[in-house]
Design a protein around this motif. Sequence first.
Motif, PDB file in Angstrom:
ATOM      1  N   ALA A 142      35.979 -37.655  32.644  1.00 45.64           N
ATOM      2  CA  ALA A 142      35.038 -38.551  31.971  1.00 45.64           C
ATOM      3  C   ALA A 142      34.309 -37.812  30.854  1.00 45.64           C
ATOM      4  N   ALA A 143      33.931 -36.571  31.100  1.00 44.67           N
ATOM      5  CA  ALA A 143      33.243 -35.780  30.076  1.00 44.67           C
ATOM      6  C   ALA A 143      34.151 -35.539  28.870  1.00 44.67           C
ATOM      7  N   ARG A 144      35.412 -35.295  29.129  1.00 43.12           N
ATOM      8  CA  ARG A 144      36.358 -35.090  28.017  1.00 43.12           C
ATOM      9  C   ARG A 144      36.532 -36.367  27.211  1.00 43.12           C
ATOM     10  N   LEU A 145      36.570 -37.495  27.893  1.00 38.23           N
ATOM     11  CA  LEU A 145      36.705 -38.763  27.175  1.00 38.23           C
ATOM     12  C   LEU A 145      35.434 -39.064  26.389  1.00 38.23           C
ATOM     13  N   ARG A 146      34.281 -38.777  26.963  1.00 37.72           N
ATOM     14  CA  ARG A 146      33.024 -38.958  26.209  1.00 37.72           C
ATOM     15  C   ARG A 146      33.037 -38.116  24.942  1.00 37.72           C
ATOM     16  N   ALA A 147      33.532 -36.885  25.050  1.00 35.54           N
ATOM     17  CA  ALA A 147      33.589 -36.007  23.878  1.00 35.54           C
ATOM     18  C   ALA A 147      34.504 -36.594  22.802  1.00 35.54           C
ATOM     19  N   VAL A 148      35.614 -37.169  23.217  1.00 35.39           N
ATOM     20  CA  VAL A 148      36.535 -37.821  22.271  1.00 35.39           C
ATOM     21  C   VAL A 148      35.817 -38.974  21.576  1.00 35.39           C
ATOM     22  N   ILE A 149      35.096 -39.765  22.343  1.00 33.68           N
ATOM     23  CA  ILE A 149      34.390 -40.928  21.793  1.00 33.68           C
ATOM     24  C   ILE A 149      33.333 -40.494  20.782  1.00 33.68           C
ATOM     25  N   THR A 150      32.592 -39.434  21.088  1.00 36.96           N
ATOM     26  CA  THR A 150      31.527 -39.004  20.175  1.00 36.96           C
ATOM     27  C   THR A 150      32.075 -38.492  18.850  1.00 36.96           C
ATOM     28  N   ARG A 151      33.328 -38.072  18.834  1.00 31.31           N
ATOM     29  CA  ARG A 151      33.926 -37.571  17.584  1.00 31.31           C
ATOM     30  C   ARG A 151      34.567 -38.669  16.741  1.00 31.31           C
ATOM     31  N   LEU A 152      34.614 -39.886  17.245  1.00 28.51           N
ATOM     32  CA  LEU A 152      35.222 -40.971  16.473  1.00 28.51           C
ATOM     33  C   LEU A 152      34.347 -41.314  15.265  1.00 28.51           C
ATOM     34  N   PRO A 153      34.947 -41.393  14.087  1.00 29.60           N
ATOM     35  CA  PRO A 153      34.166 -41.804  12.910  1.00 29.60           C
ATOM     36  C   PRO A 153      33.654 -43.243  13.077  1.00 29.60           C
ATOM     37  N   GLU A 154      32.432 -43.475  12.636  1.00 27.36           N
ATOM     38  CA  GLU A 154      31.822 -44.811  12.748  1.00 27.36           C
ATOM     39  C   GLU A 154      32.678 -45.880  12.084  1.00 27.36           C
ATOM     40  N   THR A 155      33.315 -45.532  10.974  1.00 25.76           N
ATOM     41  CA  THR A 155      34.142 -46.519  10.274  1.00 25.76           C
ATOM     42  C   THR A 155      35.324 -46.955  11.128  1.00 25.76           C
ATOM     43  N   GLU A 156      35.893 -46.026  11.901  1.00 25.23           N
ATOM     44  CA  GLU A 156      37.021 -46.376  12.770  1.00 25.23           C
ATOM     45  C   GLU A 156      36.558 -47.210  13.957  1.00 25.23           C
ATOM     46  N   VAL A 157      35.398 -46.888  14.505  1.00 24.60           N
ATOM     47  CA  VAL A 157      34.846 -47.681  15.610  1.00 24.60           C
ATOM     48  C   VAL A 157      34.540 -49.093  15.116  1.00 24.60           C
ATOM     49  N   ALA A 158      33.995 -49.193  13.898  1.00 23.23           N
ATOM     50  CA  ALA A 158      33.655 -50.503  13.334  1.00 23.23           C
ATOM     51  C   ALA A 158      34.893 -51.367  13.118  1.00 23.23           C
ATOM     52  N   ALA A 159      36.052 -50.740  12.932  1.00 22.27           N
ATOM     53  CA  ALA A 159      37.283 -51.491  12.706  1.00 22.27           C
ATOM     54  C   ALA A 159      37.916 -52.003  14.011  1.00 22.27           C
ATOM     55  N   LEU A 160      37.400 -51.579  15.142  1.00 20.95           N
ATOM     56  CA  LEU A 160      37.915 -52.045  16.438  1.00 20.95           C
ATOM     57  C   LEU A 160      37.450 -53.481  16.680  1.00 20.95           C
ATOM     58  N   PRO A 161      38.042 -54.160  17.647  1.00 18.47           N
ATOM     59  CA  PRO A 161      37.637 -55.547  17.930  1.00 18.47           C
ATOM     60  C   PRO A 161      36.147 -55.670  18.238  1.00 18.47           C
ATOM     61  N   ARG A 162      35.641 -56.875  18.063  1.00 16.11           N
ATOM     62  CA  ARG A 162      34.232 -57.165  18.313  1.00 16.11           C
ATOM     63  C   ARG A 162      33.845 -56.710  19.722  1.00 16.11           C
ATOM     64  N   GLY A 163      32.724 -56.035  19.816  1.00 16.76           N
ATOM     65  CA  GLY A 163      32.208 -55.576  21.104  1.00 16.76           C
ATOM     66  C   GLY A 163      32.691 -54.193  21.508  1.00 16.76           C
ATOM     67  N   ALA A 164      33.660 -53.633  20.791  1.00 16.05           N
ATOM     68  CA  ALA A 164      34.216 -52.331  21.170  1.00 16.05           C
ATOM     69  C   ALA A 164      33.171 -51.222  21.093  1.00 16.05           C
ATOM     70  N   ALA A 165      32.367 -51.209  20.045  1.00 19.58           N
ATOM     71  CA  ALA A 165      31.344 -50.156  19.913  1.00 19.58           C
ATOM     72  C   ALA A 165      30.394 -50.183  21.103  1.00 19.58           C
ATOM     73  N   GLU A 166      30.039 -51.369  21.549  1.00 20.04           N
ATOM     74  CA  GLU A 166      29.145 -51.495  22.704  1.00 20.04           C
ATOM     75  C   GLU A 166      29.830 -51.019  23.989  1.00 20.04           C
ATOM     76  N   GLU A 167      31.124 -51.316  24.119  1.00 17.92           N
ATOM     77  CA  GLU A 167      31.858 -50.862  25.305  1.00 17.92           C
ATOM     78  C   GLU A 167      31.952 -49.338  25.335  1.00 17.92           C
ATOM     79  N   LEU A 168      32.192 -48.729  24.181  1.00 20.05           N
ATOM     80  CA  LEU A 168      32.256 -47.272  24.108  1.00 20.05           C
ATOM     81  C   LEU A 168      30.895 -46.651  24.423  1.00 20.05           C
ATOM     82  N   ALA A 169      29.829 -47.242  23.892  1.00 23.01           N
ATOM     83  CA  ALA A 169      28.478 -46.739  24.162  1.00 23.01           C
ATOM     84  C   ALA A 169      28.121 -46.900  25.637  1.00 23.01           C
ATOM     85  N   ARG A 170      28.512 -48.026  26.223  1.00 21.27           N
ATOM     86  CA  ARG A 170      28.226 -48.263  27.644  1.00 21.27           C
ATOM     87  C   ARG A 170      28.914 -47.222  28.511  1.00 21.27           C
ATOM     88  N   PHE A 171      30.194 -46.942  28.212  1.00 20.19           N
ATOM     89  CA  PHE A 171      30.926 -45.933  28.982  1.00 20.19           C
ATOM     90  C   PHE A 171      30.216 -44.582  28.892  1.00 20.19           C
TER      91      PHE A 171
END
Length: 144
Positions: A107-136
């Motif tokens: 889980a810690a490794r996946l969190r680290a992957v998520i924190t390195r994602l550029p905001e522009t790429e997260v914004a291009a994901l389907p609606r609600g994805a940024a919130e799901e990533l933040a929740r995880f």
Amino acid sequence: MDPVDHLLHLDRTLDELDPPRWPPPPADATRLVRTVHELRRVPLGAMGAADLRMLVTQRVALPYVLPLAVRLLIEEPLLDAYFYEGDLLLATVNAPPSAWTPLPELAARLRAVITRLPETEVAALPRGAAEELARFSAETGPLG
């Protein structure tokens, strides 16, 4: 050896690792049910990203499937497993929190992957994805 590799049993199947073995699906089973039953008889090392996405979303044998998914996501976080870019990542972060309890390093490794994602790429994901990533990231605790 990668720390994730000790969690993998690439030459074995879910039917071997996650007893009991499943019986054949009913004759009138849906394609999804038939496919999940078939995947339980495939060696883990032969599974592709789409197979893992399906098993994670169906919550099948998560202690064995999540390490495989995270292993792929470390290399390519926004991997398009089947439906859209990032679908495996979103399926993985939506696994039940209890599935991550025995896998804190993963889980810690996946969190680290998520924190390195550029905001522009997260914004291009389907609606609600940024919130799901933040929740995880919040559910599994601080980066460590």
